[in-house]
Design an enzyme around this catalytic site. Structure first.
Site, PDB file in Angstrom:
ATOM      1  N   CYS A  22      68.625 -69.203 -48.391  1.00  0.00           N
ATOM      2  CA  CYS A  22      69.507 -70.302 -47.432  1.00  0.00           C
ATOM      3  C   CYS A  22      68.777 -70.472 -46.217  1.00  0.00           C
ATOM      4  O   CYS A  22      69.050 -71.364 -45.663  1.00  0.00           O
ATOM      5  CB  CYS A  22      70.713 -69.189 -47.079  1.00  0.00           C
ATOM      6  SG  CYS A  22      70.420 -67.823 -46.196  1.00  0.00           S
ATOM      7  N   HIS A  56      65.167 -65.115 -47.611  1.00  0.00           N
ATOM      8  CA  HIS A  56      66.387 -65.453 -47.929  1.00  0.00           C
ATOM      9  C   HIS A  56      66.384 -67.194 -48.077  1.00  0.00           C
ATOM     10  O   HIS A  56      65.876 -67.849 -47.330  1.00  0.00           O
ATOM     11  CB  HIS A  56      67.146 -65.587 -46.426  1.00  0.00           C
ATOM     12  CG  HIS A  56      67.599 -64.174 -46.220  1.00  0.00           C
ATOM     13  ND1 HIS A  56      68.842 -63.481 -46.419  1.00  0.00           N
ATOM     14  CD2 HIS A  56      66.750 -62.988 -45.710  1.00  0.00           C
ATOM     15  CE1 HIS A  56      68.790 -62.206 -45.989  1.00  0.00           C
ATOM     16  NE2 HIS A  56      67.722 -61.988 -45.885  1.00  0.00           N
ATOM     17  N   CYS A  76      73.288 -64.154 -50.499  1.00  0.00           N
ATOM     18  CA  CYS A  76      73.981 -64.578 -49.345  1.00  0.00           C
ATOM     19  C   CYS A  76      75.529 -64.554 -49.391  1.00  0.00           C
ATOM     20  O   CYS A  76      75.839 -65.555 -49.942  1.00  0.00           O
ATOM     21  CB  CYS A  76      73.240 -65.433 -48.490  1.00  0.00           C
ATOM     22  SG  CYS A  76      73.686 -66.125 -47.106  1.00  0.00           S
ATOM     23  N   GLU A  77      76.203 -63.802 -48.472  1.00  0.00           N
ATOM     24  CA  GLU A  77      77.864 -64.249 -48.562  1.00  0.00           C
ATOM     25  C   GLU A  77      78.169 -65.646 -47.890  1.00  0.00           C
ATOM     26  O   GLU A  77      79.083 -66.037 -48.137  1.00  0.00           O
ATOM     27  CB  GLU A  77      78.547 -63.114 -48.011  1.00  0.00           C
ATOM     28  CG  GLU A  77      78.152 -62.752 -46.556  1.00  0.00           C
ATOM     29  CD  GLU A  77      79.227 -61.458 -46.032  1.00  0.00           C
ATOM     30  OE1 GLU A  77      79.399 -61.653 -44.711  1.00  0.00           O
ATOM     31  OE2 GLU A  77      78.974 -60.726 -46.603  1.00  0.00           O
ATOM     32  N   HIS A  78      77.339 -66.098 -47.018  1.00  0.00           N
ATOM     33  CA  HIS A  78      77.411 -67.314 -46.420  1.00  0.00           C
ATOM     34  C   HIS A  78      77.171 -68.563 -47.127  1.00  0.00           C
ATOM     35  O   HIS A  78      77.965 -69.515 -46.915  1.00  0.00           O
ATOM     36  CB  HIS A  78      76.534 -67.277 -45.059  1.00  0.00           C
ATOM     37  CG  HIS A  78      76.958 -66.154 -44.182  1.00  0.00           C
ATOM     38  ND1 HIS A  78      75.953 -65.672 -43.451  1.00  0.00           N
ATOM     39  CD2 HIS A  78      78.119 -65.780 -43.780  1.00  0.00           C
ATOM     40  CE1 HIS A  78      76.671 -64.761 -42.518  1.00  0.00           C
ATOM     41  NE2 HIS A  78      77.920 -64.577 -42.874  1.00  0.00           N
ATOM     42  N   HIS A  79      76.288 -68.521 -48.107  1.00  0.00           N
ATOM     43  CA  HIS A  79      75.877 -69.599 -48.828  1.00  0.00           C
ATOM     44  C   HIS A  79      75.853 -69.452 -50.465  1.00  0.00           C
ATOM     45  O   HIS A  79      75.712 -70.525 -51.192  1.00  0.00           O
ATOM     46  CB  HIS A  79      74.495 -70.257 -48.608  1.00  0.00           C
ATOM     47  CG  HIS A  79      74.524 -70.547 -46.781  1.00  0.00           C
ATOM     48  ND1 HIS A  79      73.845 -69.628 -46.124  1.00  0.00           N
ATOM     49  CD2 HIS A  79      74.881 -71.605 -46.326  1.00  0.00           C
ATOM     50  CE1 HIS A  79      74.215 -70.282 -44.693  1.00  0.00           C
ATOM     51  NE2 HIS A  79      74.655 -71.553 -44.754  1.00  0.00           N
ATOM     52  N   GLN A 123      72.218 -59.110 -45.242  1.00  0.00           N
ATOM     53  CA  GLN A 123      71.077 -57.991 -45.265  1.00  0.00           C
ATOM     54  C   GLN A 123      71.329 -57.010 -44.248  1.00  0.00           C
ATOM     55  O   GLN A 123      71.082 -55.692 -44.537  1.00  0.00           O
ATOM     56  CB  GLN A 123      69.680 -58.590 -44.882  1.00  0.00           C
ATOM     57  CG  GLN A 123      68.429 -57.243 -44.950  1.00  0.00           C
ATOM     58  CD  GLN A 123      67.342 -58.210 -44.985  1.00  0.00           C
ATOM     59  OE1 GLN A 123      67.228 -59.369 -45.248  1.00  0.00           O
ATOM     60  NE2 GLN A 123      66.287 -57.553 -44.436  1.00  0.00           N
TER      61      GLN A 123
END
Length: 185
Positions: A146, A144, A75-78, A116
């Site tokens: 996250c 996920h 995940c590019e956020h976490h 995703q």
């Protein structure tokens, strides 16, 4: 690149309150850097390298489906993993793609920092670009970390995304056939 990442992992260990000099952590920055390079090796690959000319003449114009392709991404956020499977279909127009190449295309895009929704579109557009298919469909189902390990902590949640191009978007019957075939296993 490993040398660039190692000091950052050392700093992360200190930042979370660990002692990077502790015996069990001495090589952790090096191992973590190597692992991150592997998990993101899709950035070093191109579509042309992956396909490597594996397009073959075929009179088939019926749906080709590769389902249950396992995928692992971050995940590019976490920077936490999401794990799942992709179902990919296309309708050939004179050429078919080597079977393993479909899975390799999924891997190339999955091995980049992602969400995703974008991953699903990237795979569909790549298959369309390579095959010049009359239609392409991609469905991804993933869990996920996250969402499971932090934040809302929902262990049984699963995200499903789809992208339909060409005949799969234009024809409800074609789309329904694809969806029935990937569910029918």
């Amino acid at each position: 690149m490993n040398d660039e990442l190692e000091p950052h992992y050392h700093a992360i260990l200190k930042g979370v309150g660990e002692n990077p000099q502790r015996e069990g952590l001495l090589d952790t920055p090096k191992r973590a850097a190597k692992a991150m390079q592997f998990l993101c090796h899709g950035y070093q690959q191109t579509l042309d390298e992956i396909v490597n000319g594996a397009l073959f003449e075929s009179d088939n114009d019926e749906m080709v489906i590769v389902r249950d392709i396992e995928l692992y991404s971050l995940c590019e956020h976490h920077l936490l993993p999401f794990i799942g499977k992709a179902h990919v279909a296309y309708m050939p127009t004179g050429k078919v793609l080597g079977l393993s190449k479909v899975a390799r295309i999924v891997d190339m895009y999955a091995r980049r920092l992602q969400i995703q929704e974008n991953l699903t579109r990237q795979i569909a557009e790549a298959i369309a670009e390579v095959t010049h298919a009359a239609g392409v469909a991609v469905v991804i189902e993933a869990k996920h970390m996250c969402m499971m390990m932090r934040g809302v902590q929902k262990q049984n949640s699963q995200m499903c995304t789809s992208v339909m191009l060409g005949a799969f978007r234009d024809s409800q019957n074609t789309r329904q056939e694809f969806l029935q075939l990937i569910r029918g296993h």
